[in-house]
Scaffold this motif. Structure first.
Motif, mmCIF file in Angstrom:
data_model
loop_
_atom_site.group_PDB
_atom_site.id
_atom_site.type_symbol
_atom_site.label_atom_id
_atom_site.label_comp_id
_atom_site.label_asym_id
_atom_site.label_seq_id
_atom_site.Cartn_x
_atom_site.Cartn_y
_atom_site.Cartn_z
ATOM 1 N N ARG A 401 -22.566 -0.485 -56.521
ATOM 2 C CA ARG A 401 -22.835 -1.838 -57.057
ATOM 3 C C ARG A 401 -23.036 -2.859 -55.934
ATOM 4 O O ARG A 401 -23.791 -3.815 -56.071
ATOM 5 C CB ARG A 401 -21.678 -2.283 -57.957
ATOM 6 C CG ARG A 401 -21.598 -1.541 -59.310
ATOM 7 C CD ARG A 401 -21.169 -0.108 -59.129
ATOM 8 N NE ARG A 401 -21.026 0.654 -60.348
ATOM 9 C CZ ARG A 401 -19.884 0.791 -61.027
ATOM 10 N NH1 ARG A 401 -18.801 0.175 -60.634
ATOM 11 N NH2 ARG A 401 -19.839 1.543 -62.095
ATOM 12 N N ARG A 402 -22.370 -2.624 -54.795
ATOM 13 C CA ARG A 402 -22.559 -3.508 -53.643
ATOM 14 C C ARG A 402 -24.018 -3.467 -53.185
ATOM 15 O O ARG A 402 -24.632 -4.497 -52.908
ATOM 16 C CB ARG A 402 -21.645 -3.041 -52.515
ATOM 17 C CG ARG A 402 -21.724 -3.791 -51.200
ATOM 18 C CD ARG A 402 -20.953 -5.097 -51.249
ATOM 19 N NE ARG A 402 -21.766 -6.214 -51.691
ATOM 20 C CZ ARG A 402 -21.319 -7.209 -52.454
ATOM 21 N NH1 ARG A 402 -20.084 -7.222 -52.900
ATOM 22 N NH2 ARG A 402 -22.112 -8.187 -52.806
ATOM 23 N N GLY A 403 -24.577 -2.257 -53.131
ATOM 24 C CA GLY A 403 -25.973 -2.106 -52.726
ATOM 25 C C GLY A 403 -26.933 -2.754 -53.706
ATOM 26 O O GLY A 403 -27.984 -3.269 -53.318
ATOM 27 N N MET A 404 -26.578 -2.741 -54.974
ATOM 28 C CA MET A 404 -27.418 -3.379 -55.994
ATOM 29 C C MET A 404 -27.485 -4.882 -55.778
ATOM 30 O O MET A 404 -28.565 -5.482 -55.772
ATOM 31 C CB MET A 404 -26.876 -3.066 -57.393
ATOM 32 C CG MET A 404 -26.933 -1.594 -57.767
ATOM 33 S SD MET A 404 -26.026 -1.252 -59.324
ATOM 34 C CE MET A 404 -25.867 0.546 -59.213
ATOM 35 N N LEU A 405 -26.316 -5.497 -55.612
ATOM 36 C CA LEU A 405 -26.281 -6.946 -55.383
ATOM 37 C C LEU A 405 -26.918 -7.322 -54.049
ATOM 38 O O LEU A 405 -27.703 -8.271 -53.965
ATOM 39 C CB LEU A 405 -24.846 -7.461 -55.432
ATOM 40 C CG LEU A 405 -24.223 -7.615 -56.830
ATOM 41 C CD1 LEU A 405 -22.775 -8.059 -56.702
ATOM 42 C CD2 LEU A 405 -25.002 -8.609 -57.685
ATOM 43 N N ASP A 406 -26.597 -6.567 -53.005
ATOM 44 C CA ASP A 406 -27.171 -6.863 -51.691
ATOM 45 C C ASP A 406 -28.681 -6.646 -51.684
ATOM 46 O O ASP A 406 -29.397 -7.265 -50.904
ATOM 47 C CB ASP A 406 -26.507 -5.990 -50.617
ATOM 48 C CG ASP A 406 -25.066 -6.394 -50.354
ATOM 49 O OD1 ASP A 406 -24.634 -7.450 -50.862
ATOM 50 O OD2 ASP A 406 -24.357 -5.631 -49.664
ATOM 51 N N GLY A 407 -29.163 -5.761 -52.569
ATOM 52 C CA GLY A 407 -30.600 -5.526 -52.687
ATOM 53 C C GLY A 407 -31.313 -6.600 -53.485
ATOM 54 O O GLY A 407 -32.547 -6.571 -53.603
ATOM 55 N N GLY A 408 -30.554 -7.529 -54.058
ATOM 56 C CA GLY A 408 -31.165 -8.646 -54.769
ATOM 57 C C GLY A 408 -31.217 -8.500 -56.275
ATOM 58 O O GLY A 408 -31.826 -9.320 -56.966
#
Length: 518
Positions: A401-408
């Motif tokens: 989920r961190r990667g999802m948010l950091d990916g925009g």
């Protein structure tokens, strides 16, 4: 003319508006169905003798929670017919069926629920049902939703068997109970109460095909102002392909703020644990990318058709291969300034490649995330499964989920209810704390998100998902007064106590619809 006064004034030491990162001390003033004002003083300017002042102290006030993947029709089927819980023998089981048959004036399917498949030896039970009821269908659903007991007549009538006892298989049953008013009226009322007790004010419901007439029920409840839960529903093609004309009729039929048609939904692959997840690289020790066939060309055609007609599509993808293909399908849809015109979404994404998350963030794909998914299985079982299927290296990208948010990406909260029942403190425990049910050790903590991000997903993110961010999802003057109150400030609660936090009050459209008994 004097200044408008509030019907309700909620005072708290902790107000989280979902527009800022931290809660603050202040008030929320409500008049009619709208938020009148939000401020950091005591709000006394908005009070007169008619105002009901709620002193909430250390409790946390947030926007109402929005669950963007619920399945009332799947939830309801586990309450139909005879209650078979507590049955401990075949004799009791058969006696209950016999009593029900004798009560009925017209020969119809005998339904049951609550049966414990491990409660007694079932060998030979199906044969006994076949002998006793050769002219009548009998189906009893297991309490754990794993299977069902049914006779041959039921298998012939509904086209599935106990090994396929899941919603997409038993969809032919749905028109029967969804149009049984004696059953569905109290069932939906109880469902709304359940969701309100969890602080949920809006859901996005999955409805198979044309919803089998349930839209007319929702329309009636909307017109009678009997809804305490905003219900945005999607069509999931099951018995037939995508029905664009039905979508157009529903879009025209529902234009209020309580019920709307929200587009289409479809599964792609399955879970990685079952090897039905579609992977970019083969499963460990094999040459296999996926153990099932996924008809991506058909899915792409449906998405394109929906997109051309101004509808959104949510695709359920679990393996990184499926996520990659879904990103590619959405990338071909209409865009304005690089962002998707229609808010297409991807559900679940248990295992994904960071590059695809970035791609989806760039084009504006919304994530519908099962933040409570770690609550379902023991830690050792999950870790062993991940190691055996994709290995520890790829396993670092599980539940990213961190990667999802950091990916925009904009994230929204989902449960696939009845798989899980909405519980935001539990979502925080698992999705922010990174804990399995035993609470002993964190897993893939690098993929977790903050408490503020979690609350925003369940509020603003859900509102954005369904295109209602101008009306709900944040606490701001002029918006509809959908409000949840948690009995403790989750920003300060130790993670070990997080799952003990409860909803103390829920307000929908400016009216309290749930208050916790003291």
């Amino acid at each position: 003319m004097g200044k408008q006064k509030a019907d309700y004034l909620l005072r708290s030491d902790h107000i989280f508006t979902s527009t800022v990162e931290n809660p603050f001390a202040g008030y929320v003033a409500v008049s009619g169905q709208n938020i009148l004002a939000v401020g950091t003083d005591d709000g006394s300017d908005w009070i007169d003798e008619q105002t009901e002042v709620l002193e909430l102290g250390d409790q946390l006030v947030t926007p109402g929670f929005i669950d963007v993947h619920t399945f009332f029709t799947g939830y309801a089927i586990f309450h139909i017919g005879i209650d078979m819980s507590g049955i401990t023998s075949q004799e009791e089981f058969l006696q209950k069926i016999k009593e029900q048959v004798e009560k009925e004036k017209e020969p119809s399917t005998v339904f049951g629920h609550g049966w414990n498949p491990n409660g007694f030896e079932t060998e030979g039970l199906e044969e006994k049902l076949n002998e006793a009821y050769s002219d009548r269908a009998v189906i009893v659903f297991a309490a754990d939703r794993s299977t069902c007991m049914m006779n041959r007549k039921a298998e012939e009538a509904y086209g599935f068997n106990p090994k396929e006892c899941y919603p997409e298989a038993y969809h032919k049953i749905m028109p029967e109970y969804l149009n049984d008013r004696d059953f569905i009226e109290p069932e939906f009322k109880d469902y709304m109460k359940l969701m309100n007790s969890r602080g949920v004010t809006t859901v996005k419901e999955m409805g198979f095909d044309d919803f089998y007439g349930f839209d007319s029920f929702l329309k009636e409840k909307e017109e009678k102002k009997e809804l305490s839960l905003r219900t945005f529903f999607m069509s999931q093609p099951v018995g037939e392909g995508i029905n664009i004309e039905h979508g157009k009729r529903m879009r025209e039929k529902f234009q209020g703020d309580f019920v709307r048609f929200s587009g289409y939904n479809r599964m792609t692959d399955g879970t990685v644990a079952s090897t039905k997840g579609d992977l970019l690289e083969p499963y460990e020790g094999t040459n296999m990318h996926c153990s099932i066939q996924v008809d991506y060309p058909m899915i792409e055609k449906e998405v394109q058709l929906a997109d051309e007609n101004g509808f959104r599509y949510s695709l359920h993808a679990q393996g990184d291969g499926a996520v990659h293909k879904v990103a590619g399908i959405f990338d071909k849809c209409q865009k304005k300034d690089g962002k998707l015109v229609n808010r297409h979404a991807v559900t679940d994404m248990e295992f994904s490649n960071p590059a695809d998350l970035k791609k989806m963030g760039e084009i504006g794909v919304t994530g519908e995330i099962y933040f409570q998914i770690m609550s379902l299985d023991p830690a050792d079982d999950v870790k062993k499964s991940i190691e055996e299927t994709i290995g520890t290296e790829r396993g670092k990208y599980f539940w990213n989920r961190r990667g999802m948010l950091d990916g925009g990406m904009t994230l929204s909260g989902a449960t696939d209810l009845p798989l899980m029942i909405t519980d935001i403190p539990e979502a925080i425990f698992h999705g922010c704390g990174g804990y399995f049910p035993d609470g002993k050790e964190q897993y893939n903590v690098q993929n977790t998100i903050t408490i503020a991000e979690m609350l925003k997903a369940w509020t603003y993110g859900g509102a954005y998902n369904i295109g209602m961010e101008d009306k709900i999802g944040t606490l701001e003057a002029g918006k509809l007064a959908d409000i949840a109150v948690l009995d403790r400030n989750v920003f300060e609660v130790p993670m070990s106590e997080m799952r003990d936090v409860k909803v103390s009050m829920t307000m929908v459209n400016g009216k309290p619809v749930y208050t916790k008994e003291q």
